[in-house]
Design an enzyme around this catalytic site. Structure first.
Site, PDB file in Angstrom:
ATOM      1  N   SER A 168      43.414 -11.608 -42.143  1.00  0.00           N
ATOM      2  CA  SER A 168      42.630 -12.414 -41.204  1.00  0.00           C
ATOM      3  C   SER A 168      41.238 -11.799 -41.026  1.00  0.00           C
ATOM      4  CB  SER A 168      43.363 -12.474 -39.858  1.00  0.00           C
ATOM      5  OG  SER A 168      42.528 -12.913 -38.827  1.00  0.00           O
ATOM      6  N   LYS A 183      37.360 -12.984 -43.285  1.00  0.00           N
ATOM      7  CA  LYS A 183      36.109 -13.387 -42.605  1.00  0.00           C
ATOM      8  C   LYS A 183      34.969 -12.449 -42.964  1.00  0.00           C
ATOM      9  CE  LYS A 183      38.559 -13.416 -38.824  1.00  0.00           C
ATOM     10  NZ  LYS A 183      39.273 -13.553 -37.584  1.00  0.00           N
ATOM     11  N   ASP A 192      41.954 -19.232 -41.992  1.00  0.00           N
ATOM     12  CA  ASP A 192      42.207 -18.239 -40.951  1.00  0.00           C
ATOM     13  C   ASP A 192      42.084 -18.856 -39.566  1.00  0.00           C
ATOM     14  OD1 ASP A 192      42.653 -15.525 -39.887  1.00  0.00           O
ATOM     15  OD2 ASP A 192      40.640 -15.832 -39.104  1.00  0.00           O
ATOM     16  N   ARG A 244      49.286 -18.262 -35.005  1.00  0.00           N
ATOM     17  CA  ARG A 244      49.938 -16.965 -34.762  1.00  0.00           C
ATOM     18  C   ARG A 244      49.921 -16.613 -33.280  1.00  0.00           C
ATOM     19  NH1 ARG A 244      46.282 -13.438 -37.755  1.00  0.00           N
ATOM     20  NH2 ARG A 244      47.525 -11.740 -36.942  1.00  0.00           N
ATOM     21  N   HIS A 282      34.007  -4.492 -37.005  1.00  0.00           N
ATOM     22  CA  HIS A 282      35.036  -5.374 -36.450  1.00  0.00           C
ATOM     23  C   HIS A 282      36.094  -4.521 -35.779  1.00  0.00           C
ATOM     24  CE1 HIS A 282      36.960  -9.330 -36.204  1.00  0.00           C
ATOM     25  NE2 HIS A 282      38.081  -8.634 -36.185  1.00  0.00           N
TER      26      HIS A 282
HETATM   27  N1  URA Z   1      41.386 -10.069 -35.110  1.00  0.00           N
HETATM   28  C1  URA Z   1      41.367 -10.991 -36.109  1.00  0.00           C
HETATM   29  O1  URA Z   1      40.314 -11.480 -36.507  1.00  0.00           O
HETATM   30  N2  URA Z   1      42.541 -11.359 -36.636  1.00  0.00           N
HETATM   31  C2  URA Z   1      43.714 -10.854 -36.237  1.00  0.00           C
HETATM   32  O2  URA Z   1      44.718 -11.207 -36.797  1.00  0.00           O
HETATM   33  C3  URA Z   1      43.735  -9.894 -35.202  1.00  0.00           C
HETATM   34  C4  URA Z   1      42.543  -9.505 -34.650  1.00  0.00           C
END
Ligand code: URA
Length: 431
Positions: A190, A194, A168, A175, A89
């Site tokens: 966040s 996931k 989220d 946000r 990620h």
């Molecule tokens: N990527 C995400 O999944 N969440 C964030 O808050 C920032 C980047």
């Protein structure tokens, strides 16, 4: 029927506003009540701002992350698959198309890559928006379809289902429009909610720092990386982070179809050196985490194995791998006004320009233009002469050129007789 809530949202907001810790019970309640719609958007916006300003300690972040995981379902790819799994990620950057070549590259070594991806956030592009530039490609897959594709192809890039960390999903969108993206506790929870909920066995994080990153400052990016690595490790996910440079864009393109085209160059054994370097570095980490240390990563790019997996991965989701990619109807050029060497290229300015051209959204749910974006012709280390074309801007809506040119003007720092130190893409490794 009236139900009694255990807390009052205003008390929770005041607690954080006044710089105190939220109790585990307050956190569980506020995340759950927000998901149920009992805590209103404006109340969560106020709480997110209080968190951005006053922070959260390690225990609060862990509890918040787990409350977000518990807001939805948990998958377990490790149990459902015969192959080892590895995921990555990125915290988001400009021209960050790395997932596109990386997922098939890693899968070509027999390691399954379940990439649940998102759409663009602010000035950063989204992997799903990029892949949707390919005619016919479908982002929405059921869990059964994902597992079947992971078994048959080894790689899948798709939208996270609505059941995965729904707290989220709501908070991410909130946000984005309330100036509360750049908070370490909120970014860490966040991303990690996931990733833990999807049940990958190992995870490699690409944490960006520099002008085009959410964490511009290196010390903040290090803290974000450390926080996420600890969250993952504590949850039983083998997690490492690479701290990588996002002061300049990655590669020479920012925009959906333009980035797919550049990814195809990498999969064909070419492509810009920085994109190749980061793809290979992340692939090595993902393969090592999955127990594959004795492999020649570069060879799979050079000999077409990664490209074969790409074609299978895109076709499995309805994409026409041989179709021409969309091209924007209009272009304009940005030219240099001095002679010299490019010593800097501001990623944020390039990202904002691509976004204004139509590659990103200004409202949630808005369609993006597949062909829009910035194609760079001069980057750091290149010599330029006044009048040379620095970039071509692409869009289907030429009325956007004015604001896009304005955004990118001054992005190149051009100095006479300067020597440019070699750019280090991978700054550090945090495990
Ligand atoms: N990527 C995400 O999944 N969440 C964030 O808050 C920032 C980047």
């Amino acid at each position: 029927m009236m139900t009694t809530e255990s807390f009052d949202a205003v008390d929770v907001i005041r607690t954080k506003r006044d710089g105190h810790r939220l109790s585990p019970e307050q956190i569980d309640w506020v995340v759950d009540a927000y998901t149920r719609g009992v805590v209103a958007e404006e109340q969560m916006a106020a709480l997110a701002m209080a968190i951005l300003l006053n922070g959260m300690d390690r225990e609060e972040i862990v509890r918040w992350t787990h409350a977000m995981i518990d807001s939805g379902e948990r998958l377990d790819f490790s149990a459902a698959l015969s192959l080892p799994t590895s995921d990555k990620h990125s915290t988001g950057g400009v021209g960050d198309k790395i997932t596109l070549p990386l997922a098939p590259l890693v899968a070509s070594f027999g390691v399954a890559v379940p990439q649940l991806s998102g759409r663009g956030l602010g000035h950063t592009g989204g992997t799903l928006d990029k892949l949707e530039a390919i005619p016919g490609w479908r982002a929405a897959l059921s869990t059964e379809e994902m597992i079947a594709q992971l078994e048959s192809v080894g790689a899948v890039i798709c939208a996270a289902g609505s059941g995965l960390a729904p707290a989220d999903k709501k908070l991410y969108a909130l946000r984005d429009v309330t100036g509360t993206v750049e908070a370490i506790p909120l970014i860490a929870s966040s991303i990690m909610s996931k990733k833990i909920a999807e049940g990958t066995a190992s995870l490699v994080l690409d944490v960006k720092t520099g002008a085009g990153a959410f964490m511009r400052d290196e010390a903040d990016a290090r803290e974000l990386a450390r926080t996420m690595v600890d969250l993952g490790t504590d949850a039983g996910v083998r997690t490492v982070a690479l701290l990588t440079d996002m002061s300049a864009p990655l590669g020479l393109t920012a925009g959906n179809a333009l980035e797919v085209r550049e990814s195809l160059e990498v999969l064909a054994g070419g492509g810009p050196a920085d994109v190749v370097e980061l793809t290979v570095a992340l692939a090595r980490e993902m393969l090592t985490a999955a127990g594959r240390t004795d492999v020649d990563v570069e060879a799979a790019l050079a000999d077409g194995r990664a490209m074969d997996t790409w074609r299978a991965m895109i076709s499995a989701q309805g994409g026409d791998v041989d179709a021409l990619l969309p091209i924007a109807t209009d272009t304009t050029e940005v030219r240099a006004d001095a002679d010299g060497v490019v010593t800097g290229l501001d990623a944020m300015q390039v990202g904002v320009s691509a976004w204004r051209l139509g590659a990103g959204r200004s409202r949630p749910g808005e369609p993006v233009q597949a062909g829009a974006g910035v194609e760079l012709h001069r980057t750091i280390g290149d010599t330029v002469r006044a009048g040379d074309v620095l970039a071509t801007l692409h869009t289907d809506t030429p009325e956007r050129f004015g604001r896009s040119v304005e955004a990118i003007t001054g992005a190149w720092t051009i100095e006479a007789d300067a020597t440019v130190p070699e750019r280090r893409i991978v700054i550090d490794r945090i495990a």
